[in-house]
Design an enzyme around this catalytic site. Structure first.
Site, PDB file in Angstrom:
ATOM      1  N   ASP A 118       0.995  -1.051  -0.111  1.00  0.00           N
ATOM      2  CA  ASP A 118       0.083   0.024  -0.408  1.00  0.00           C
ATOM      3  C   ASP A 118       0.814   1.247  -0.216  1.00  0.00           C
ATOM      4  OD1 ASP A 118       1.030  -0.041   2.884  1.00  0.00           O
ATOM      5  OD2 ASP A 118      -0.707  -0.591   2.950  1.00  0.00           O
ATOM      6  N   SER A 150      -0.427 -10.897  -1.986  1.00  0.00           N
ATOM      7  CA  SER A 150      -1.487  -9.793  -0.889  1.00  0.00           C
ATOM      8  C   SER A 150      -2.011 -10.757  -0.641  1.00  0.00           C
ATOM      9  CB  SER A 150      -2.465 -10.082  -2.059  1.00  0.00           C
ATOM     10  OG  SER A 150      -2.330  -8.961  -3.504  1.00  0.00           O
ATOM     11  N   SER A 332      -5.853 -12.790   3.014  1.00  0.00           N
ATOM     12  CA  SER A 332      -5.484 -11.816   2.504  1.00  0.00           C
ATOM     13  C   SER A 332      -5.446 -10.477   3.233  1.00  0.00           C
ATOM     14  CB  SER A 332      -6.043 -12.315   1.650  1.00  0.00           C
ATOM     15  OG  SER A 332      -7.243 -11.508   1.249  1.00  0.00           O
ATOM     16  N   TYR A 333      -4.606  -9.895   2.396  1.00  0.00           N
ATOM     17  CA  TYR A 333      -4.255  -7.952   3.272  1.00  0.00           C
ATOM     18  C   TYR A 333      -5.598  -7.853   3.151  1.00  0.00           C
ATOM     19  CZ  TYR A 333      -1.506  -3.690   2.954  1.00  0.00           C
ATOM     20  OH  TYR A 333      -0.759  -2.691   3.774  1.00  0.00           O
ATOM     21  N   PRO A 334      -5.610  -7.131   4.678  1.00  0.00           N
ATOM     22  CA  PRO A 334      -6.370  -6.482   4.966  1.00  0.00           C
ATOM     23  C   PRO A 334      -6.650  -5.021   4.193  1.00  0.00           C
ATOM     24  CG  PRO A 334      -5.065  -6.921   6.789  1.00  0.00           C
ATOM     25  CD  PRO A 334      -5.037  -7.310   5.769  1.00  0.00           C
TER      26      PRO A 334
END
Length: 856
Positions: A118, A150, A332-334
């Site tokens: 991010d 991810s 997975s990526y939150p």
């Protein structure tokens, strides 16, 4: 052999990545900072054999702050902060992260960055690059790589390693701009407000009167709803409750076509008209198929809403749990704005992993046999796939809240691949006299996704019988009922999250932080149903901004700033121009705010009590000899009304007068600060605490850190040894703790209990020959001595003396009072203290293994 240096964002993530990439064939060791491990293995990179070194940071390596002199609240005008020079400094000085990275990267040939994918992760990428680029070998061609992933799964991580890219400088710059803007704007307003209002009012009950470009509009939403509730005037209205008698003997409630009327006489007229018709005639029965749509794939905002509304967890807590589940490889990526799966996503393979689960496995197996449904198309923000379970796990693998969140995320994912809920809706239209009525019911035909999300299933009592046209039914009841319009309720966290998303306040990752801030700073309180009720302080602040400059509390300004920051991230706007333009606007607004602060102060005057009328007398002032008042609302402080002076105090503890003793330097009466049943306590001089008397002292030090050479309360007279845990503290005898004697570190929370029931404990000048600690002289009560032969006095080293060693117990001080959030600069960061003159204060390092046997 060349070296590839790789960096992840968290130590647990680095371990997981290294384990996957090395196929478990790695060696691990602790790094020099003690917080981050280094994992090493050999493999291939760019078609050659190399040695891999994987480690991590702990979030941001660097932070942004003003130069030292601008952090003095008393000497710097807040308006200067809009133009004051700023610097990058270590985010956590204890970890020494730049030095750690430079040491481990020394001689490396390639750098692979595994930071979170991010904007914040991109920013940390360049912080790592700055820390290591000067110590790495120079190689021809590309040297710095960026991994995009991810989820922490083998397929995802190995695919990322095979498709390395480069870090995004524009996204990193957008974070730099946000950090500087928030620092300058937030600190300027916060310092000015805090000093102005805490210097006048004694019951504000907040350590900081803070302003934040995102925090304040968030509070504004809550106060806006509060204002609507307060201004609401209930209005009476009337409804007609009607029931008919069915052929099978049951009753059926009907809905009146007009719903309600606001005139009682008119309502009574309709009642009379309805009663004039003795039968209810069926005009029409309409049946049609209906669907309850399955949910979109899960993104961050929806997860936070469900966490609050469905699971009863705060957004901040929900995000913390989600990040933990991610680093452990369960989801997975939150942090994602996307709620639509890309066509390339292996939905079937991900679903197959859940086929053997004891709770939902049978449903998943049926779904795989009958064929999964395509998920609904939502928004693809181009960042990460929706939040998805990446591993099948049982309840026994989690704590209570982690399991509940994992359970929901998994069920939500399965639901996105399930059919919609199918039902048959029946609506019957009636006529009684001249008035029209209806009744609607639903019959479930296929449960679809509601089988895996049962809380969304149709109610069991929604079925109604089929009635033919012109069927006549007896009217069982016609009753006029008076009701009142009701005000809206306070915002729930879920509703607030929706408003923040709609107006562009914060990001998917920062939304829970802003909500947590307004709770911790006593601007709102959480009431039943996780609703946010503004406190008097929160209400007065927002109303004050509205009187002076409504833009300060409205979401429009921050939304516009976020749009500009996104343009920087996309490479479509200039970093310096956007930053300077925004600062110029807020600089002007700040000056206008200061000029018109009396408009806000008028609201404070009618809401809060002045310092002079707050608090209770506690100790005498050393200047005027009059009693000063203890103001216990946050922040706790002393106020001398005669001198019109406020003195700071330590927070989150209990303050009382200390034996009416006086400081030898200024004649102020000493106070005693204590915290927790087994916690620390120490005396302090209110004047010295706010105005350090010696060059090596700083604000916020009690007598246990005072360097006065002869004062009986200073640590030069009561210090026993260096702390057995931290590197900076001195273990100081607590003279106030008798008869349950203890000594406590004057830097960390180590507390050592010893010599219970002793009449006196005195620190001697003589030092221990073995460890350098000061010897202590102990005198016990007659008949209660634990000493051999019931001797009443003994002198020795409490660490080395065989008589004293068994009497020692180590604890950590526990603060049992509620914690408040700290603003910038709230944490004490003093440097280490040298040995007091004339004392041999040494840490008994060679005795640590022996001491462990006696410490509990």
């Amino acid at each position: 052999m060349r070296t590839v240096f790789m960096v992840a964002e968290k130590p647990s993530l680095a371990q997981s990545l290294a384990k996957i990439l090395s196929n478990g064939q790695m060696t691990s060791r602790k790094g020099m900072n003690g917080a981050c491990s280094v994992h090493e293995y050999t493999g291939r990179f760019n078609s050659e054999g190399v040695r891999f070194k994987m480690t991590s940071v702990c979030g941001h390596v660097m932070g942004v702050d003003f130069l030292g002199k601008y952090n003095n609240w008393d000497k710097v005008d807040p308006v200067e902060l809009f133009t004051a020079p700023i610097q990058k400094k270590e985010a956590n000085e204890k970890l020494r992260m730049p030095a750690f990275l430079a040491k481990e990267a020394s001689g490396a040939d390639y750098l692979v960055l595994w930071l979170d994918c991010d904007k914040e992760g991109e920013n940390i990428c360049f912080e790592v690059i700055d820390a290591v680029q000067n110590v790495m070998n120079r190689v021809t061609g590309k040297q710095v790589y960026r991994a995009k992933f991810s989820a922490i799964t083998e397929s995802e991580i190995k695919a990322a390693m095979q498709n390395l890219g480069t870090p995004n400088k524009n996204e990193a710059l957008s974070v730099d701009a946000r950090q500087e803007l928030d620092l300058r704007i937030g600190c300027a307003f916060t310092r000015y407000q805090t000093k102005f209002f805490q210097g006048k009012y004694g019951d504000l009950d907040s350590t900081l009167i803070s302003y934040g470009p995102c925090q304040t509009p968030t509070l504004g939403f809550c106060v806006e709803r509060h204002d609507k509730i307060q201004s609401f005037k209930p209005e009476p209205y009337w409804v007609i409750n009607t029931q008919v008698h069915l052929p099978d003997g049951k009753s059926l409630k009907l809905d009146w076509e007009r719903v309600r009327v606001f005139d009682k006489e008119v309502a009574q007229m309709f009642v009379n008209l309805i009663k004039s018709g003795d039968k209810a005639c069926v005009l029409e029965t309409v049946q049609k198929k209906g669907e309850k749509a399955k949910p979109l794939a899960l993104n961050t905002v929806e997860m936070l809403r469900v966490g609050s509304a469905g699971l009863g967890m705060s957004p901040h807590h929900t995000m913390q749990i989600a990040e933990k589940l991610y680093t452990q490889g369960y989801i997975s990526y939150p942090r994602t704005e996307t709620n639509s799966y890309p066509d390339s996503f292996d939905l079937r393979g991900t679903l197959k992993q859940q086929a053997d689960h004891p709770d939902w496995g049978p449903y998943v197996q049926r779904l795989l046999q009958t064929g999964i449904q395509k998920p609904k198309k939502g928004q693809d923000a181009g960042d990460h796939p929706p939040i998805t379970p990446m591993r099948c796990a049982r309840e026994t693998e989690f704590d209570h809240d982690s399991w509940r969140l994992y359970d929901y995320i998994t069920r939500h994912f399965i639901a996105t691949l399930s059919p919609n809920c199918q039902y048959l809706q029946t609506t019957i239209y009636f006529e009684i006299g001249p008035e029209k009525f209806s009744c609607t019911g639903k019959v479930l035909q296929e449960a679809g996704f509601t089988e895996i999300m049962p809380w969304l299933a149709l109610g069991a009592d929604e079925e109604i019988p089929l009635l033919k046209q012109n069927t006549l039914l007896s009217v069982e009841e016609v009753r006029l009922v008076e009701k009142q319009t009701s005000p809206p309720d306070y915002l729930t966290e879920s509703e607030l999250i929706s408003l923040m998303e709609k107006h562009g306040i914060g990001t998917d990752a920062s939304i829970p932080v802003h909500i947590n801030n307004i709770c911790e700073r006593n601007y709102v309180s959480i009431i039943s149903g996780r609703r946010l009720q503004p406190t008097p302080l929160g209400i007065v602040l927002v109303h004050g901004y509205q009187k002076i400059d409504a833009d300060l509390a409205l979401p429009t300004m921050r939304s516009a700033v976020e749009q500009q920051l996104n343009l920087i991230a996309q490479g479509r706007a200039n970093f310096h121009e956007v930053k300077q333009h925004t600062l110029d606007i807020f600089h002007l607004k700040f000056r206008y705010f200061v000029q018109h602060i009396n408009a806000m102060d008028e609201l404070f005057e009618v809401t809060f009590s002045s310092l002079a009328s707050s608090g209770r007398p506690i100790s005498r002032c050393g200047k005027c000899r009059r009693y000063m008042k203890l103001v216990e609302a946050k922040p706790a402080r002393l106020y001398c009304s005669t001198c019109d002076t406020t003195y700071s105090l330590p927070q989150n503890g209990n303050i009382k007068l200390y034996k009416e003793l006086r400081c030898p330097l200024d004649e102020f009466e000493l106070l005693l600060w204590t915290t927790g049943a087994k916690g620390k306590s120490y005396p302090l001089c209110p004047y010295c605490y706010s105005n350090p008397p010696f060059k090596e002292m700083r604000k916020g030090m009690g007598c246990n850190e005072c360097t006065h050479p002869t004062c009986p309360h200073a640590y030069s007279q009561n210090g026993v040894s260096e702390c057995v845990e931290c590197d900076r503290g001195i273990l100081v005898l607590d003279q106030t703790s008798a008869p349950k004697w203890k000594m406590a570190c004057n830097k960390c929370n180590v507390v050592i209990h010893f010599f219970e029931n002793a009449l006196k404990v005195t620190v001697r000048e003589e030092a221990c020959d073995e460890c350098g600690a000061s010897q202590v002289e102990v005198g016990f009560k007659q008949g209660k001595s634990p000493l051999p032969d019931e001797k009443e006095e003994h002198t020795g080293c409490c660490f080395c003396d065989p008589v004293f060693k068994p009497l020692m117990e180590k604890h950590h001080a526990i603060n049992r009072l509620p914690q408040r959030g700290r603003g910038r600069g709230g944490k004490n960061r003093g440097g280490g203290r040298g040995r007091p003159r004339g004392r041999g204060r040494a840490k008994p390092k060679d005795k640590m293994a022996q001491l462990a046997a006696y410490f509990v």
